[in-house]
Write an enzyme that holds these catalytic residues in place. Structure first.
Site, PDB file in Angstrom:
ATOM      1  N   VAL A  59       0.841  -1.223   0.028  1.00  0.00           N
ATOM      2  CA  VAL A  59      -0.025   0.108  -0.074  1.00  0.00           C
ATOM      3  C   VAL A  59       0.776   1.191   0.022  1.00  0.00           C
ATOM      4  CG1 VAL A  59      -1.693   1.341   1.084  1.00  0.00           C
ATOM      5  CG2 VAL A  59      -1.887  -1.167   1.047  1.00  0.00           C
ATOM      6  N   CYS A  60       1.748   1.038   0.636  1.00  0.00           N
ATOM      7  CA  CYS A  60       2.790   2.399   0.683  1.00  0.00           C
ATOM      8  C   CYS A  60       3.372   2.558  -0.701  1.00  0.00           C
ATOM      9  CB  CYS A  60       4.177   2.269   1.885  1.00  0.00           C
ATOM     10  SG  CYS A  60       3.447   2.014   3.472  1.00  0.00           S
ATOM     11  N   ASN A  61       4.031   1.529  -1.247  1.00  0.00           N
ATOM     12  CA  ASN A  61       4.424   1.638  -2.592  1.00  0.00           C
ATOM     13  C   ASN A  61       3.303   2.189  -3.506  1.00  0.00           C
ATOM     14  OD1 ASN A  61       6.223   0.642  -4.896  1.00  0.00           O
ATOM     15  ND2 ASN A  61       4.304  -0.577  -5.326  1.00  0.00           N
TER      16      ASN A  61
END
Length: 166
Positions: A59-61
């Site tokens: 999700v951070c990516n």
């Protein structure tokens, strides 16, 4: 009191939360060359601050890539991604991912940003997922604290706030 979770496990965040209309708190983080950076480096610019636990996760990516895609369409807006990742890891990740319109900053040394913005997860010394938009006068015009750290933020809401702050 709002409950925050990471992978459905409760986490403890600082009590203080930033609200729309607040003066943006200062912070001290590191850039990818280990230089100290504060909020004042971006004086006169609108800041879209994307906060992620770690760039090396799904999700951070996705979040960082999404804001990178939209960054060059935003006038007078600096898009900052802040995490606890080491500056070396951030630089490597950006290079491997083709990310060049987002500025990655590390809070690992001081946890200054995490404390000031109420996003430091005490149990794991990571930052919870959040998005802030700060106008050119350093007034907070948008905040989103994502309750479950593995969920996506409201990208459209943050981008619209950044466009409107101009």
């Amino acid at each position: 009191m709002t409950s925050f979770t990471f992978k459905e496990q409760s986490v403890t965040l600082p009590e203080k939360k930033i609200k729309k209309g607040d003066k943006a708190p200062d912070f001290k983080v590191l850039d990818n060359k280990l230089n100290e950076v504060t909020l004042s480096k971006y004086n006169g610019c609108i800041k879209l601050i994307s906060v992620v636990p770690s760039l090396d996760t799904g999700v951070c990516n996705d979040q960082t890539r999404r804001f990178n895609e939209d960054a060059n369409e935003l006038e007078n807006v600096e898009v900052l991604t802040i995490s606890m990742d080491l500056p070396f890891a951030q630089k490597r990740w950006c290079g491997n991912s083709g990310i060049d319109d987002v500025i990655t900053l590390s809070d690992h040394r001081y946890a200054s940003f995490g404390e000031a913005y109420g996003v430091l997860m005490e149990e794991m010394r990571l930052l919870c997922r959040a998005v802030f938009v700060v106008d050119s006068n350093d007034e907070v015009v948008y905040t989103e604290y994502v309750q479950e750290a593995t969920d996506h933020p409201d990208y459209d809401g943050a981008l619209e706030a950044a466009r409107s702050a101009a």
